[in-house]
Design a protein around this motif. Structure first.
Motif, short mmCIF file in Angstrom:
data_model
loop_
_atom_site.label_atom_id
_atom_site.label_comp_id
_atom_site.label_asym_id
_atom_site.label_seq_id
_atom_site.Cartn_x
_atom_site.Cartn_y
_atom_site.Cartn_z
N LEU A 1 0.83 -1.21 0.00
CA LEU A 1 0.00 0.00 0.00
C LEU A 1 0.86 1.26 0.00
CD1 LEU A 1 -2.88 -1.04 2.42
CD2 LEU A 1 -3.17 -0.25 0.07
N GLN A 2 2.01 1.21 0.68
CA GLN A 2 2.92 2.36 0.65
C GLN A 2 3.43 2.59 -0.77
OE1 GLN A 2 3.08 3.97 3.76
NE2 GLN A 2 1.66 2.26 4.08
N ARG A 3 3.74 1.49 -1.45
CA ARG A 3 4.29 1.61 -2.80
C ARG A 3 3.28 2.22 -3.76
NH1 ARG A 3 4.19 -0.53 -7.54
NH2 ARG A 3 2.64 -2.08 -6.96
N ILE A 4 2.05 1.68 -3.74
CA ILE A 4 1.06 2.17 -4.69
C ILE A 4 0.54 3.55 -4.30
CG2 ILE A 4 0.39 -0.16 -5.36
CD1 ILE A 4 -2.10 0.12 -3.67
N SER A 5 0.81 3.96 -3.06
CA SER A 5 0.41 5.30 -2.62
C SER A 5 1.51 6.32 -2.83
CB SER A 5 0.02 5.27 -1.13
OG SER A 5 -1.08 4.42 -0.90
N SER A 6 2.59 5.90 -3.49
CA SER A 6 3.73 6.79 -3.78
C SER A 6 4.28 7.43 -2.51
CB SER A 6 3.32 7.87 -4.79
OG SER A 6 2.92 7.29 -6.01
N VAL A 7 4.40 6.63 -1.46
CA VAL A 7 4.99 7.10 -0.20
C VAL A 7 6.48 6.78 -0.24
CG1 VAL A 7 5.04 6.83 2.31
CG2 VAL A 7 2.85 6.74 1.07
N VAL A 8 7.32 7.77 0.03
CA VAL A 8 8.76 7.54 0.11
C VAL A 8 9.06 6.97 1.50
CG1 VAL A 8 11.04 8.60 0.08
CG2 VAL A 8 9.25 9.42 -1.48
N VAL A 9 9.52 5.74 1.55
CA VAL A 9 9.80 5.08 2.82
C VAL A 9 11.31 5.03 3.05
CG1 VAL A 9 9.53 2.97 4.17
CG2 VAL A 9 7.68 3.71 2.64
N ARG A 10 11.76 5.63 4.13
CA ARG A 10 13.17 5.59 4.50
C ARG A 10 13.32 4.70 5.72
NH1 ARG A 10 16.60 9.61 2.47
NH2 ARG A 10 15.68 10.52 0.57
N THR A 11 13.88 3.51 5.53
CA THR A 11 14.09 2.59 6.64
C THR A 11 15.49 2.77 7.22
OG1 THR A 11 14.75 0.87 5.08
CG2 THR A 11 12.45 0.89 5.77
N SER A 12 15.74 2.14 8.36
CA SER A 12 17.02 2.29 9.09
C SER A 12 17.34 3.77 9.28
CB SER A 12 18.15 1.57 8.35
OG SER A 12 17.88 0.19 8.24
N CYS A 13 16.32 4.53 9.59
CA CYS A 13 16.45 5.98 9.71
C CYS A 13 15.89 6.41 11.07
CB CYS A 13 15.71 6.67 8.57
SG CYS A 13 15.80 8.46 8.59
N ARG A 14 16.75 6.45 12.05
CA ARG A 14 16.30 6.85 13.39
C ARG A 14 16.38 8.37 13.54
NH1 ARG A 14 18.13 4.63 19.39
NH2 ARG A 14 16.60 5.88 20.54
N VAL A 15 15.27 8.95 13.97
CA VAL A 15 15.21 10.39 14.15
C VAL A 15 15.92 10.79 15.44
CG1 VAL A 15 13.64 12.33 14.59
CG2 VAL A 15 13.09 10.64 12.83
N LYS A 16 16.81 11.77 15.33
CA LYS A 16 17.58 12.25 16.47
C LYS A 16 16.93 13.45 17.15
CE LYS A 16 20.94 9.27 15.91
NZ LYS A 16 21.16 8.20 16.89
N SER A 17 16.35 14.35 16.35
CA SER A 17 15.71 15.54 16.92
C SER A 17 14.74 16.12 15.92
CB SER A 17 16.76 16.59 17.30
OG SER A 17 17.40 17.10 16.15
N VAL A 18 13.79 16.89 16.44
CA VAL A 18 12.80 17.57 15.61
C VAL A 18 12.61 18.98 16.15
CG1 VAL A 18 10.45 17.57 14.73
CG2 VAL A 18 11.60 15.40 15.15
N GLU A 19 12.51 19.93 15.26
CA GLU A 19 12.19 21.30 15.66
C GLU A 19 11.36 21.94 14.57
OE1 GLU A 19 15.50 24.02 15.80
OE2 GLU A 19 16.65 22.78 14.40
#
Length: 457
Positions: free
Chosen positions: A147-165
């Motif tokens: 469903l992610q593929r057919i929905s044209s969602v860019v999926v980035r795996t092995s990607c741990r978020v360090k901070s958000v602002e």
């Protein structure tokens, strides 16, 4: 309120891409958020180039916890109307009120239709739990990957978020060596149970940096360990449809369901369901005692009359023999029926010991005080003192972002516009039986749709 990175780090961190919407977390709620965001954009006539969606997942693939759920079989939801799911699955009124709009907006039927469209058929068990017919949780996870593929969602795996602002109206999301930006941000990182799957509370920390109140995480749907473990002879023994009572600090809570003795304490639906309340009792009073009610549909007076009838009718019968054939949890007004089987034979010596009754004693010579002692044990069999409820072994965790700070009709933060929160990250926890996954799917669906609505294209 805003956590900012040092200037030098910001300057040297390359921007990977800008997206309309970033979703942090590729579990049940995050996956549905991505799908619903795309569908909302399509419904509004917004193309994939105008509305870009990126999903960031810290694990090598999405749906890690989903693949483990239901013992690897994935109890995806529970059969019933939204109202039935609210009443059966979420005991606390504030949680029912918060989840009402989400469960009505994306129902269990909607979920099953979504899976069926990807070739995943499901079946309903006698207890109302819904599983994929394949018996494999991976079939559900793979369907959502597709469903992610057919929905044209860019999926980035092995990607741990360090901070958000949030800077200059954009969300800036940093992982190791990479900066992502977006107009709207969806937090779908889960709680803190099963930390090996990546649910280590990262989203709770992010929510705090934006000024959200986070209720302390605690165990839910987890085994309960006692200070003195049950006798080894009882490990694996199940009490069917028993009442489980927890008492501490002058307060008692209880549940009804199967209770399983383990080498370290108790599991089974009754223990898992009550574990959240037990954790609260432990936190409030520092101690908690457990008891089992083997006749939960009958009052103490009714059970006493039942025992008196046995004394008059079967005086020569040994009490021990009676207990071995005695129905457990007989229905109201029907002591002679045994829809849940009989009291386990392995438990009988413990019942006799707690009532201080000798093994060969018959009803005719059983003193009144011993009969009353037996009555007390049958209605309140002592299971021991709680040592702990194991947070990391819970199927879900309680606690999380305060529900008062999230709009239940959109999942948007009441503090930060265009910040949406969904799934187990929020301060709710349902009963065992697929309710928590349905809530994750439903709140994720709402978050995705409303993320699109929050933006101007």
């Amino acid at each position: 309120m805003k956590k900012t990175a040092p200037v030098k780090e910001r300057e040297r961190t390359p921007i990977a891409s800008h997206s309309s919407i970033i979703i942090i977390g590729g579990g049940a709620s995050g996956l549905l958020a991505a799908v619903s965001a795309r569908r909302a954009a399509e419904d509004a006539g917004i193309g994939t180039e105008a509305c870009t969606i990126t999903l960031l997942e810290r694990n090598p693939r999405t749906g890690t916890k989903l693949r483990l759920s239901g013992g690897g079989k994935c109890n995806v939801t529970h059969e019933g109307s939204p109202q039935e799911l609210l009443e059966k699955g979420f005991i606390r009124r504030n949680e029912q009120r918060f989840l009402r709009h989400a469960l009505y907006s994306f129902t269990s039927s909607d979920l099953l239709q979504l899976l069926l469209a990807r070739g995943v058929t499901t079946g309903v068990r006698a207890d109302g739990k819904v599983f994929p017919d394949s018996g494999e949780a991976s079939s559900v996870a793979i369907a959502f990957e597709e469903l992610q593929r057919i929905s044209s969602v860019v999926v980035r795996t092995s990607c741990r978020v360090k901070s958000v602002e949030q800077r200059d109206g954009l969300f800036q999301v940093r992982s190791t060596g990479t900066l992502f930006t977006s107009d709207a941000l969806i937090l779908a990182t889960g709680g803190v149970s099963y930390s090996g799957t990546g649910t280590t509370g990262d989203g709770l920390s992010i929510a705090k940096t934006f000024g959200h109140t986070v209720m302390a995480p605690s165990a839910a749907l987890t085994p309960v360990y006692t200070i003195k473990p049950p006798p080894a002879s009882l490990a694996g023994v199940a009490l069917r449809s028993a009442g489980l009572v927890a008492s501490g600090g002058g307060r008692s809570v209880e549940r009804r369901g199967d209770l399983l003795f383990t080498h370290r304490g108790f599991s089974g639906p009754a223990a898992l369901s009550l574990s959240r309340d037990i954790a609260e009792l432990m936190r409030e009073s520092g101690s908690c005692q457990l008891f089992a009610d083997l006749f939960p549909d009958h009052t103490t007076a009714e059970v006493e009359q039942f025992l008196l009838r046995q004394t008059k009718k079967n005086g020569a019968q040994m009490v021990r023999k009676f207990l071995q054939i005695c129905p457990i949890a007989p229905p109201e007004g029907a002591f002679g029926t045994a829809p849940h089987g009989t009291i386990p034979t392995a438990l009988v010596p413990s019942i006799m010991r707690h009532a201080a009754i000798e093994s060969e004693v018959t009803w005719s010579i059983l003193p009144k005080e011993k009969r009353l002692a037996l009555l007390a044990v049958l209605k309140r069999f002592p299971l021991g003192s709680v040592r702990e409820t194991v947070l990391d072994q819970g199927e879900v965790s309680a606690g999380g972002v305060s529900l008062a700070e999230v709009n239940p009709k959109s999942m948007e933060s009441r503090i930060v516009p265009k910040l949406l929160l969904c799934g187990e990250l929020l301060d709710y926890a349902g009963e065992i039986g697929g309710y928590n996954l349905q809530a994750a799917f439903s709140t994720g669906w709402m978050a995705g749709r409303n993320a699109v609505k929050s933006l101007k294209f």
